[in-house]
Every structure is written in C-alpha cells, then in structure tokens.
Write an enzyme that holds these catalytic residues in place. Structure first.
Site, PDB file in Angstrom:
ATOM      1  N   GLU A  54     165.345 -53.818  36.634  1.00  0.00           N
ATOM      2  CA  GLU A  54     166.563 -53.191  36.947  1.00  0.00           C
ATOM      3  C   GLU A  54     166.258 -52.501  38.115  1.00  0.00           C
ATOM      4  O   GLU A  54     166.548 -51.275  38.163  1.00  0.00           O
ATOM      5  CB  GLU A  54     166.878 -52.418  35.819  1.00  0.00           C
ATOM      6  CG  GLU A  54     167.461 -53.212  34.688  1.00  0.00           C
ATOM      7  CD  GLU A  54     168.169 -52.998  33.303  1.00  0.00           C
ATOM      8  OE1 GLU A  54     168.783 -51.554  33.510  1.00  0.00           O
ATOM      9  OE2 GLU A  54     168.626 -53.612  32.382  1.00  0.00           O
ATOM     10  N   GLU A  98     166.566 -59.876  29.466  1.00  0.00           N
ATOM     11  CA  GLU A  98     167.075 -58.717  28.391  1.00  0.00           C
ATOM     12  C   GLU A  98     168.513 -59.127  28.025  1.00  0.00           C
ATOM     13  O   GLU A  98     169.186 -59.518  28.578  1.00  0.00           O
ATOM     14  CB  GLU A  98     167.214 -57.292  28.848  1.00  0.00           C
ATOM     15  CG  GLU A  98     165.931 -56.836  29.261  1.00  0.00           C
ATOM     16  CD  GLU A  98     165.909 -55.553  29.527  1.00  0.00           C
ATOM     17  OE1 GLU A  98     166.920 -54.550  29.286  1.00  0.00           O
ATOM     18  OE2 GLU A  98     165.020 -54.774  30.338  1.00  0.00           O
TER      19      GLU A  98
END
Ligand code: AHR
Length: 529
Positions: free
Chosen positions: A195, A334
């Site tokens: 991220e 994820e």
C-alpha cells in the site's frame, strides 16, 4: 371480546393457517466448455500480519507455553490449517511490512520495538524470519515475504534476500546457519512494499513506479527458484494507479542491453497486487457491525463483495493494454470483510465471523475462478484473530469460523480446470438493492472428478438449480452444505459447531442433468464422479 379472548382466537387462527412454504426459485445452467483456465491453488492463499492477536497468541505462543506447540507454534492452529491445504502465506504485513526491520527478528538477542502501524503496540520480535519459515513449513505452505520499502532501504531488502537464500558458505548464509538454519530457504514470492499509496509511504504512482524499478533489481534469490516479484498495486478502484504502474514499471528500458542484465524480455514484475475489502456500507468511518445486522446490511455486504468482479475486470482491462499476454498476474493479496470495531471484543481488528462471511468468501472465490487467467494468487485478510479470520483463539481454546469451512469445502477446486458455464442467475432484491441470487463455479480435477459449488445469497428463498452437464460423464454425486438458522449465526467457544458443514442430500443426477436444491443463505459443494 376481552383482550385475552382476542389473543386466543388470533393464536387459533394462526395455528390453523397452512404453514407458509418458503418460496423455491428455479434456475438453469449449463457446462459450455471444459477448457477454462487452471484455478491456481494460490487463490486460496492467506495473509498474516503483526497486528492484534494475529501472530502472538494466534500462531505463536512460545516454546514454554502450556498450550501444545512445536517450537513455539500452536499445534491446534497448524493442524487446522493443514486440513485446508493453505498454499501460500503473506507476511509480515500489511502496513507492518513497511515498518519491519528484519534484523531485529533474527538471532538470540531479540529486542522489542514499536509497532507504529498498529497502536504503537510493543513488538517483541520473537516471531521473526526463522519462526515464520518454520510456521509455513509446518503447515506445508510457501512463504510470500513483503520487503520494507516505506521505512527501509534497498540495501536492507537486498540483505534480507541474501540472509534467507544464500548458501551457508557465504557471509549472510553463515549468519543464518549460526542462527540455526544452515539450509537456505526457498523464497518464491516477494512483495515490494505494501500500500505504497497509503501507509507504505504515501507515494504517487509515478514515484512508486520509479522506486519499484530500482528495488526489483536487488530482489533476487541466491539459491532455489527465482523470486516472483509483486509490485504494489491499486487500492480498490484506483485505476489511475494501475495505469501508471503498468506503464512505467512493467518493462525494461528500451535499450537495456547491458551484458549483465539477463532475460530483458521478461517483465520487471511478475504480479501487481490489488487490495479490496468488503464493507457493509460505502463508508470507512461507519462500516457496519459484524453481528446483529439486518437484511439491508446483509444485501449491501453481498453487493459490495460482488464488486470484486468489476475491480478485476477493469484493472484487468488496463493490464491487458500493457500486457496482452497476461505475463503479469493480478494478485489480490488483501481481501475480505471489514466491520466496525466490536467494543466487547479484544480489539486489534478482531471481528466475529458469521454465515454472512461464509457467503462472501464463496462469492469471492467464485469470482477469482472466473478470472483465473489473470488472477493467480489471492490472500484473505487475515488468517487468525484478525478481520475475516479462518480461526479464532482464546488462550488455549480455538474455533473454526464459517469462512474456514468454505475454504475447506472449496479446496477441491485447487489446481483444477475451471469449467465454463452458461448461467444467468435469478435476482435477489431487498429494498432498492438487487444482486444475483446464486453464485456458481465448477471445475474438473486431474483425476476427472467434477466439483460444483453454489452460494445462495438470498436469506429467505431456496433455489432449485438444474445444471446441464453436457458431455461430462458422471454417475455419482455427493456433497456438503453450509448453512445456519440466522444470517448472523456464528461459532462461539461454547457452541463451536453452529455453522459447520453437513452432508448434502439435495442433489439428483439423471443422465447429464444435475438438480441441486439449494437452501436459502447457504453454500454447497458437490462432487461428481
Ligand atoms: O489487513 C489490515 C490492513 O489493511 C493492512 O495492514 C493494510 O495493508 C490494509 O490497509
């Protein structure tokens, strides 16, 4: 009439009324081709992060714990995970990966540090590289390690790769041997940052693309298979990120012909990650609760889970422009449900896991199967005690969640060939929201067995689905069904089997026609041989 007389006559009228039959909706499907893509077993991957009680307590209890363990790793958790054939585990994060300095987690001296990603918790560093590798070996999975780009350096990432994979007769290999593991580990999957658009460095896509280009050159293995490099991909529907990273980071520079560079025809990255969480609402600040929800939260959760299909299609279409041969996989590393904090729970992103989570898992796995040509790994968040967990623990106690059981029922699809289906689902509607009532997948394994899995998203109506199996030759059917009395039924330490699979008796096979009676709010998997 007195009040009590009215009540008595109403009760009598209700008792005499014919029992309301749940409506059964009919649907048809057909196998149109046996030549779908292979369903990589890595679509059944898991994710474990140093967060809450995910690692400490959930996996690691330490060798001196009274909880039965092997070298500090819980035996009950290992046995449960082996049962579902976990293929790959992503570690150490998540946001924590960009906070993690691997040297603190090797050797006899483990000093504590601060987990600045998650509430500044004390990170004891007792579960480090050796312990993680031991854990994945115990459950029979491959390691997927995320290197620190956010607060680390290229040198730190390179040295970690050397420490893990160099032979024992090199300095990094000798250090590893001194710490108890002479044999190099295989490190087949490496994530480069996490991220990076958010907790992992707050970068713009251009900046990440440039940094990825530099990092990837030093992410290599020194023995065993080469590292499969996974670049940080988009958050949910950030299509601009995908466009920029594919455009700027996928390929070598046009004239990269230096003799020390090898195989410049292969892309610089092997995978691009996608993170997409299912919230009951569209708002992070008010996501919705894990239990005690109503039907409107149920259907909106289903609607959001189904958006996974749109995300994959649209990110995939952008990837197709730069990578028409599909050399770069989309890695959904994820995914899962994410609810508001349960004030009565232990915290650390712990949440209860209900029948709703099981249906979300089934629907999502079905979507991955549909896109198995591009999506070649996925990692549900997270394995134990965090978010949409497989397993919950409380000291020495352990329970398996409804999501775990879907992974168990679906493991038969791992490495099988997806069958292409012709199918248009009936609609399930609540209020203004409409979603397909049924979500369906089918595959044929190497032994010729066919497996069909169906999720019924409608909490009120059963379905009767007839599948035309075409040329498939089968004569026997058996299966399992997962359902429960309530939308939010869950397993507790006092009643751990409330939501658990039962033998399925609702299938009828007649020639090439298979009819399945699918209860409301259920998941079924049948095996045909
Ligand atoms: O899974 C929990 C967190 O969600 C991860 O650390 C992060 O990558 C994502 O935002």
């Amino acid at each position: 009439m007195t009040k009590s007389l009215i009540a008595a006559s109403v009760a009598l009228a209700l008792a005499c009324a014919p029992l309301a039959q749940a409506e059964t909706v009919t649907a048809t499907a057909s196998v149109v081709s046996e030549k779908g893509p292979k369903i990589s077993r890595n679509l059944y991957g898991q994710f474990v992060e140093h967060l809450g009680r995910g690692v400490y307590e959930g996996i690691w209890v330490g060798p001196d714990s009274p909880i039965p363990n092997t070298r500090g790793i819980r035996n009950d958790v290992v046995a449960a995970l082996k049962q579902i054939n976990v293929p790959v585990v992503r570690w150490p994060g998540g946001c924590f990966a960009d906070d993690y300095h691997w040297r603190k987690g090797v050797g006899p001296e483990r000093k504590g540090s601060i987990n600045s990603s998650w509430s500044n918790a004390i990170e004891p560093n007792t579960f480090g590289t050796h312990e993680f590798m031991d854990f994945v070996e115990q459950i029979g999975a491959a390691p997927y390690v995320s290197v620190n780009m956010g607060s680390g350096t290229v040198e730190e990432a390179q040295e970690w790769m050397q420490y893990m994979t160099a032979p024992a007769n090199t300095a990094p290999g000798a250090e590893r041997a001194k710490n108890g593991h002479p044999e190099p580990w295989k490190v087949p999957y490496v994530g480069v940052g996490n991220e990076s658009w958010g907790c992992g460095g707050n970068m713009y896509a251009e900046e990440y693309a440039n940094r990825f280009r530099q990092y990837q050159g030093y992410i290599k293995t020194y023995s065993g298979p080469r590292a499969y490099k996974i670049a940080t991909g988009p958050d949910t529907d950030d299509y601009e990120w995908t466009e920029t990273v594919m455009k700027r980071a996928m390929k070598w520079r046009p004239n990269a012909t230096s003799p020390i560079l090898y195989n410049t025809t292969r892309p610089l990255m092997d995978g691009l990650s996608l993170h997409f969480y299912t919230l009951p609402t569209d708002r992070w600040e008010k996501k919705g609760i894990a239990t005690g929800f109503d039907e409107s939260a149920w259907i909106s959760t289903m609607r959001r889970a189904l958006l996974m299909d749109e995300m994959i299609r649209r990110h995939g279409a952008i990837m197709d422009q730069y990578d028409p041969k599909k050399e770069v996989a989309l890695i959904v590393d994820e995914w899962g449900t994410w609810y508001d904090k349960d004030e009565k729970g232990p915290g650390g992103l712990w949440q209860q896991n209900t029948l709703r989570d099981a249906i979300v898992a089934a629907v999502t796995l079905n979507v991955f199967h549909d896109h198995a040509d591009r999506v070649r790994m996925a990692n549900v968040a997270q394995m134990v005690n965090v978010l949409q967990a497989m397993i919950l623990t409380d000291k020495e106690k352990m329970l398996l969640t409804p999501t775990y059981y879907v992974f168990d029922m679906y493991k038969v699809h791992q490495e099988a060939t997806a069958l292409k289906l012709g199918f248009k689902s009936p609609v399930y509607q609540y209020g203004d929201v409409k979603v397909p009532m049924l979500s369906l997948t089918a595959s044929k394994d190497a032994a010729g067995k066919v497996h069909v899995s169906v999720a019924n998203l409608d909490p009120n109506r059963d379905a009767a689905l007839t599948v035309d199996l075409g040329a498939l030759k089968v004569s026997k059917v058996s299966g399992r069904v997962l359902t429960a009395p309530k939308m939010d039924s869950f397993n507790s330490f006092d009643a751990p089997d409330t939501v658990s699979p039962k033998a399925y008796t609702g299938a009828k096979l007649s020639g090439s026609s298979l009819t399945l009676n699918i209860p409301a709010k259920s998941v079924i998997t049948v095996e045909l041989e």
